[in-house]
Write an enzyme that holds these catalytic residues in place. Structure first.
Site, mmCIF file in Angstrom:
data_model
loop_
_atom_site.group_PDB
_atom_site.id
_atom_site.type_symbol
_atom_site.label_atom_id
_atom_site.label_comp_id
_atom_site.label_asym_id
_atom_site.label_seq_id
_atom_site.Cartn_x
_atom_site.Cartn_y
_atom_site.Cartn_z
ATOM 1 N N ASN A 1 -91.641 13.926 15.020
ATOM 2 C CA ASN A 1 -90.490 13.998 14.126
ATOM 3 C C ASN A 1 -90.941 13.452 12.769
ATOM 4 O OD1 ASN A 1 -88.090 13.678 12.761
ATOM 5 N ND2 ASN A 1 -87.245 12.128 14.153
ATOM 6 N N LYS B 1 -89.269 13.296 10.088
ATOM 7 C CA LYS B 1 -88.146 12.681 9.362
ATOM 8 C C LYS B 1 -88.123 13.157 7.890
ATOM 9 C CE LYS B 1 -88.177 8.832 12.526
ATOM 10 N NZ LYS B 1 -87.760 7.469 12.787
ATOM 11 N N HIS C 1 -80.359 12.230 17.415
ATOM 12 C CA HIS C 1 -81.307 11.156 17.079
ATOM 13 C C HIS C 1 -80.521 9.914 16.667
ATOM 14 C CE1 HIS C 1 -84.383 8.868 14.953
ATOM 15 N NE2 HIS C 1 -85.261 9.551 15.682
ATOM 16 N N GLU D 1 -80.829 7.909 14.333
ATOM 17 C CA GLU D 1 -80.496 7.822 12.901
ATOM 18 C C GLU D 1 -79.285 8.696 12.575
ATOM 19 O OE1 GLU D 1 -84.487 8.659 11.593
ATOM 20 O OE2 GLU D 1 -85.094 6.737 12.442
ATOM 21 N N GLU E 1 -84.763 7.004 23.606
ATOM 22 C CA GLU E 1 -85.272 6.253 22.454
ATOM 23 C C GLU E 1 -84.419 5.002 22.266
ATOM 24 O OE1 GLU E 1 -87.595 9.070 19.677
ATOM 25 O OE2 GLU E 1 -85.536 9.002 19.022
ATOM 26 N N GLY F 1 -89.251 2.731 14.948
ATOM 27 C CA GLY F 1 -89.759 2.342 13.635
ATOM 28 C C GLY F 1 -89.925 0.842 13.459
ATOM 29 N N SER G 1 -91.779 3.670 18.614
ATOM 30 C CA SER G 1 -93.062 3.052 18.287
ATOM 31 C C SER G 1 -94.190 3.455 19.242
ATOM 32 C CB SER G 1 -92.910 1.525 18.215
ATOM 33 O OG SER G 1 -91.988 1.181 17.191
HETATM 34 C C1 PEP Z 1 -88.305 8.578 16.226
HETATM 35 O O1 PEP Z 1 -87.973 8.677 15.068
HETATM 36 O O2 PEP Z 1 -87.813 9.362 17.050
HETATM 37 C C2 PEP Z 1 -89.222 7.528 16.595
HETATM 38 C C3 PEP Z 1 -89.411 7.289 17.857
HETATM 39 O O3 PEP Z 1 -89.833 6.834 15.573
HETATM 40 P P1 PEP Z 1 -91.071 5.786 15.706
HETATM 41 O O4 PEP Z 1 -92.107 6.466 16.567
HETATM 42 O O5 PEP Z 1 -91.528 5.576 14.314
HETATM 43 O O6 PEP Z 1 -90.526 4.563 16.360
#
Ligand code: PEP
Length: 249
Positions: free
Chosen positions: A9, A11, A94, A96, A166, A172, A212
């Site tokens: 992703n 973003k 997601h 976000e 997630e 992040g 992460s």
């Molecule tokens: C994501 O945005 O779905 C995500 C898991 O980000 P990160 O790997 O940066 O934690």
């Protein structure tokens, strides 16, 4: 035996030129990869990246879409427009979108059904906040988001749905759920799918972990029984970090 599915992703990162360079590097470096792959650039780079992925083993994904097919929805992007660009899959729900843009389960469910109705694959994201985990409610939150996200989805469409677990506190932040903790939630999500669709469907559905994921923790996470891949954010922005995750053994 389930396949592994690794998705990146991107973003709100990358100009069209930067996106093209990354896509070209991934096509070259993943061409012998054995897993299923997807990248989700920004809307603005879909038209650039799509043709570069043609004939490769990497699907073109979008990061979101509108709940309506078309119409007066300023600033939104429709499923028809995504399909016109060759998009094959869409990430929905997601964290976000849920927590920064207040998307609720009802809205996300509309999007899931619309995407499936138009033949797209869906990655449905679920996951708890830190406060919900600390209150002992991680499984409950994921159950609700899974049940409500999939409401009205026919069993025949389920092979086009991937769930991404997630935990919001791990996205992040550099904090990763331990493989054991993540696997326990994945197992509970699989049980929810079994209750809704039966054990065969539950055995087949792919459940990615996201939060992460990096080259040095990917293999331990994906060694777990119920972790069928990864949804990668930060580490998906460079071939140097995404490729080792995508090619993990
Ligand atoms: C994501 O945005 O779905 C995500 C898991 O980000 P990160 O790997 O940066 O934690």
């Amino acid at each position: 035996m389930r396949n592994y599915y690794i998705a990146g992703n991107w973003k709100m990162h990358k100009t069209r030129g930067e996106a093209a360079a990354l896509a070209q590097a991934l096509v070259a470096q993943l061409k012998n990869g054995k897993h299923k792959y997807l990248v989700a650039p920004s809307f603005t780079a879909l038209e650039t990246v799509g043709p570069l992925l043609k004939g490769s083993n990497i699907l073109l994904g979008a990061q979101n879409m509108a709940a309506a097919e078309q119409g007066a929805h300023t600033g939104e992007v429709s499923v028809l427009q995504l399909k016109d660009l060759g998009v094959q899959a869409v990430i929905l729900g997601h964290s976000e979108r849920r927590h920064t843009y207040q998307e609720d389960d009802g809205l996300i469910n509309k999007k899931v059904k619309l995407a499936l109705q138009h033949g797209l694959e869906v990655i449905l994201c679920v996951g708890e906040l830190l406060s919900e985990r600390e209150a002992g409610n991680a499984e409950g939150v994921c159950e609700t988001q899974t049940v409500q996200g999939l409401a009205g989805v026919a069993v025949a469409d389920l092979p086009r749905v991937t769930i991404a677990y997630e935990p919001v506190w791990a996205i992040g932040t550099g904090k990763t759920a331990t493989p054991e903790d993540a696997d326990a939630i994945h197992a509970s999500i699989r049980q929810v799918v079994a209750r809704l669709y039966g054990t065969d469907a539950a055995q087949q559905i792919l459940i990615q972990y996201g939060g992460s994921v990096k080259p040095d923790n990917a293999a331990q996470l994906m060694a777990k029984e119920h972790i069928d891949g990864a949804l990668v954010g930060g580490a998906a922005l460079s071939a140097d970090t995404f490729v080792p995750i995508a090619l993990f053994k």
